[in-house]
Design a protein around this motif. Structure first.
Motif, PDB file in Angstrom:
ATOM      1  N   UNK A 225       0.849  -1.190   0.000  1.00 52.77           N
ATOM      2  CA  UNK A 225       0.000   0.000   0.000  1.00 52.77           C
ATOM      3  C   UNK A 225       0.887   1.243   0.000  1.00 52.77           C
ATOM      4  N   UNK A 226       0.592   2.162  -0.905  1.00 47.71           N
ATOM      5  CA  UNK A 226       1.366   3.398  -0.973  1.00 47.71           C
ATOM      6  C   UNK A 226       0.842   4.401   0.051  1.00 47.71           C
ATOM      7  N   UNK A 227       1.763   5.029   0.712  1.00 51.22           N
ATOM      8  CA  UNK A 227       1.350   5.993   1.706  1.00 51.22           C
ATOM      9  C   UNK A 227       2.252   7.219   1.626  1.00 51.22           C
ATOM     10  N   UNK A 228       1.649   8.398   1.706  1.00 51.42           N
ATOM     11  CA  UNK A 228       2.440   9.625   1.701  1.00 51.42           C
ATOM     12  C   UNK A 228       2.780  10.015   3.148  1.00 51.42           C
ATOM     13  N   UNK A 229       4.022   9.796   3.449  1.00 48.81           N
ATOM     14  CA  UNK A 229       4.550  10.077   4.780  1.00 48.81           C
ATOM     15  C   UNK A 229       4.353  11.542   5.182  1.00 48.81           C
TER      16      UNK A 229
ATOM     17  N   UNK B  98       1.954  13.457   4.591  1.00 50.66           N
ATOM     18  CA  UNK B  98       0.601  13.678   5.076  1.00 50.66           C
ATOM     19  C   UNK B  98       0.493  13.337   6.564  1.00 50.66           C
ATOM     20  N   UNK B  99       1.082  12.216   6.952  1.00 52.56           N
ATOM     21  CA  UNK B  99       1.077  11.833   8.358  1.00 52.56           C
ATOM     22  C   UNK B  99       1.810  12.879   9.197  1.00 52.56           C
ATOM     23  N   UNK B 100       2.928  13.354   8.660  1.00 48.92           N
ATOM     24  CA  UNK B 100       3.720  14.346   9.383  1.00 48.92           C
ATOM     25  C   UNK B 100       2.929  15.634   9.595  1.00 48.92           C
ATOM     26  N   UNK B 101       2.230  16.085   8.548  1.00 52.09           N
ATOM     27  CA  UNK B 101       1.456  17.330   8.651  1.00 52.09           C
ATOM     28  C   UNK B 101       0.323  17.167   9.660  1.00 52.09           C
ATOM     29  N   UNK B 102      -0.393  16.044   9.581  1.00 46.84           N
ATOM     30  CA  UNK B 102      -1.512  15.820  10.493  1.00 46.84           C
ATOM     31  C   UNK B 102      -1.027  15.800  11.942  1.00 46.84           C
TER      32      UNK B 102
ATOM     33  N   UNK C  58       2.883  22.584  -0.509  1.00 46.35           N
ATOM     34  CA  UNK C  58       4.191  23.236  -0.459  1.00 46.35           C
ATOM     35  C   UNK C  58       5.299  22.327   0.056  1.00 46.35           C
ATOM     36  N   UNK C  59       4.951  21.068   0.291  1.00 46.94           N
ATOM     37  CA  UNK C  59       5.948  20.125   0.790  1.00 46.94           C
ATOM     38  C   UNK C  59       6.140  18.983  -0.202  1.00 46.94           C
ATOM     39  N   UNK C  60       7.342  18.466  -0.320  1.00 47.69           N
ATOM     40  CA  UNK C  60       7.532  17.330  -1.221  1.00 47.69           C
ATOM     41  C   UNK C  60       6.891  16.083  -0.629  1.00 47.69           C
ATOM     42  N   UNK C  61       6.176  15.306  -1.439  1.00 45.86           N
ATOM     43  CA  UNK C  61       5.610  14.052  -0.937  1.00 45.86           C
ATOM     44  C   UNK C  61       6.724  13.038  -0.694  1.00 45.86           C
ATOM     45  N   UNK C  62       6.562  12.212   0.317  1.00 44.43           N
ATOM     46  CA  UNK C  62       7.518  11.119   0.575  1.00 44.43           C
ATOM     47  C   UNK C  62       6.711   9.827   0.615  1.00 44.43           C
TER      48      UNK C  62
ATOM     49  N   UNK D 168      -0.402  -4.031   3.877  1.00 43.37           N
ATOM     50  CA  UNK D 168      -1.825  -3.744   3.816  1.00 43.37           C
ATOM     51  C   UNK D 168      -2.405  -3.618   5.219  1.00 43.37           C
ATOM     52  N   UNK D 169      -3.145  -2.558   5.418  1.00 38.52           N
ATOM     53  CA  UNK D 169      -3.835  -2.402   6.689  1.00 38.52           C
ATOM     54  C   UNK D 169      -3.008  -1.750   7.776  1.00 38.52           C
ATOM     55  N   UNK D 170      -1.720  -1.635   7.555  1.00 43.28           N
ATOM     56  CA  UNK D 170      -0.884  -1.011   8.568  1.00 43.28           C
ATOM     57  C   UNK D 170      -1.171   0.482   8.617  1.00 43.28           C
ATOM     58  N   UNK D 171      -1.398   0.985   9.803  1.00 42.09           N
ATOM     59  CA  UNK D 171      -1.710   2.403   9.926  1.00 42.09           C
ATOM     60  C   UNK D 171      -0.504   3.119  10.531  1.00 42.09           C
ATOM     61  N   UNK D 172      -0.116   4.160   9.855  1.00 43.03           N
ATOM     62  CA  UNK D 172       1.046   4.904  10.338  1.00 43.03           C
ATOM     63  C   UNK D 172       0.564   6.051  11.211  1.00 43.03           C
ATOM     64  N   UNK D 173       0.900   6.011  12.471  1.00 42.70           N
ATOM     65  CA  UNK D 173       0.474   7.075  13.362  1.00 42.70           C
ATOM     66  C   UNK D 173       1.665   7.890  13.850  1.00 42.70           C
ATOM     67  N   UNK D 174       2.813   7.272  13.854  1.00 43.10           N
ATOM     68  CA  UNK D 174       4.000   7.962  14.331  1.00 43.10           C
ATOM     69  C   UNK D 174       4.978   8.167  13.183  1.00 43.10           C
ATOM     70  N   UNK D 175       5.378   9.388  13.013  1.00 39.88           N
ATOM     71  CA  UNK D 175       6.362   9.662  11.984  1.00 39.88           C
ATOM     72  C   UNK D 175       7.742   9.616  12.611  1.00 39.88           C
ATOM     73  N   UNK D 176       8.614   8.859  11.989  1.00 35.32           N
ATOM     74  CA  UNK D 176       9.993   8.848  12.463  1.00 35.32           C
ATOM     75  C   UNK D 176      10.736   9.975  11.770  1.00 35.32           C
ATOM     76  N   UNK D 177      10.934  11.061  12.500  1.00 33.52           N
ATOM     77  CA  UNK D 177      11.552  12.218  11.871  1.00 33.52           C
ATOM     78  C   UNK D 177      13.040  12.024  11.636  1.00 33.52           C
ATOM     79  N   UNK D 178      13.628  11.063  12.332  1.00 35.72           N
ATOM     80  CA  UNK D 178      15.020  10.738  12.054  1.00 35.72           C
ATOM     81  C   UNK D 178      15.143  10.203  10.642  1.00 35.72           C
ATOM     82  N   UNK D 179      14.149   9.412  10.299  1.00 32.84           N
ATOM     83  CA  UNK D 179      14.116   8.822   8.981  1.00 32.84           C
ATOM     84  C   UNK D 179      13.668   9.855   7.952  1.00 32.84           C
TER      85      UNK D 179
END
Ligand SMILES: [Zn+2]
Length: 87
Positions: free
Chosen positions: A1-5, A7-11, A42-46, A52-63
Motif C-alpha cells: 500500500x502506498x502511503x504519503x509520509x 501527510x502523516x507528518x502534517x496531520x 508546499x511540501x515534497x511528498x515522501x 496492507x492495513x498497517x496504519x502509520x500514526x508515528x512519523x519517524x523524523x530521524x528517517x
C-alpha cells in the motif's frame, strides 16, 4: 500500500502548531482542511510502501528528516488561512 509520509507528518504536527494559537484562530474542519491542503502543496511528498492495513500514526523524523520544514509550512498555511478564511 502506498502511503504519503508527508501527510502523516502534517496531520501530526498540525495539532502541535495549533496549540500555539490558542483561541486566536478558527479551527473548524473547513479551516483545518485548508491548512492541511496548503501545507501539503508546499511540501515534497515522501511515498513509502506499507503492509496492507498497517496504519502509520508515528512519523519517524530521524528517517524523514523534515520536521522543521514541515512546521514552517504549517505555520505559513495557518497564517494564510487566518488572514483569509474561506467561510
Ligand atoms: Zn473555520
Amino acid at each position: 500500500m502506498l502511503h504519503n509520509y508527508t501527510e502523516t507528518a502534517v496531520l501530526q504536527l498540525l495539532n502541535e502548531v495549533l496549540k500555539n494559537y490558542d483561541g486566536s484562530l478558527c479551527t473548524c474542519e473547513r479551516c483545518r482542511q485548508d491548512i492541511i491542503a496548503l501545507a501539503l502543496n508546499n511540501l515534497p511528498p515522501r511515498y513509502i510502501v506499507t503492509d496492507t492495513g498497517e496504519i502509520i500514526t508515528q512519523v519517524s523524523f530521524n528517517h524523514f528528516g523534515g520536521r522543521a520544514q514541515v512546521i514552517a509550512q504549517i505555520v505559513k498555511a495557518v497564517e494564510t488561512v487566518a488572514k483569509n478564511p474561506r467561510h
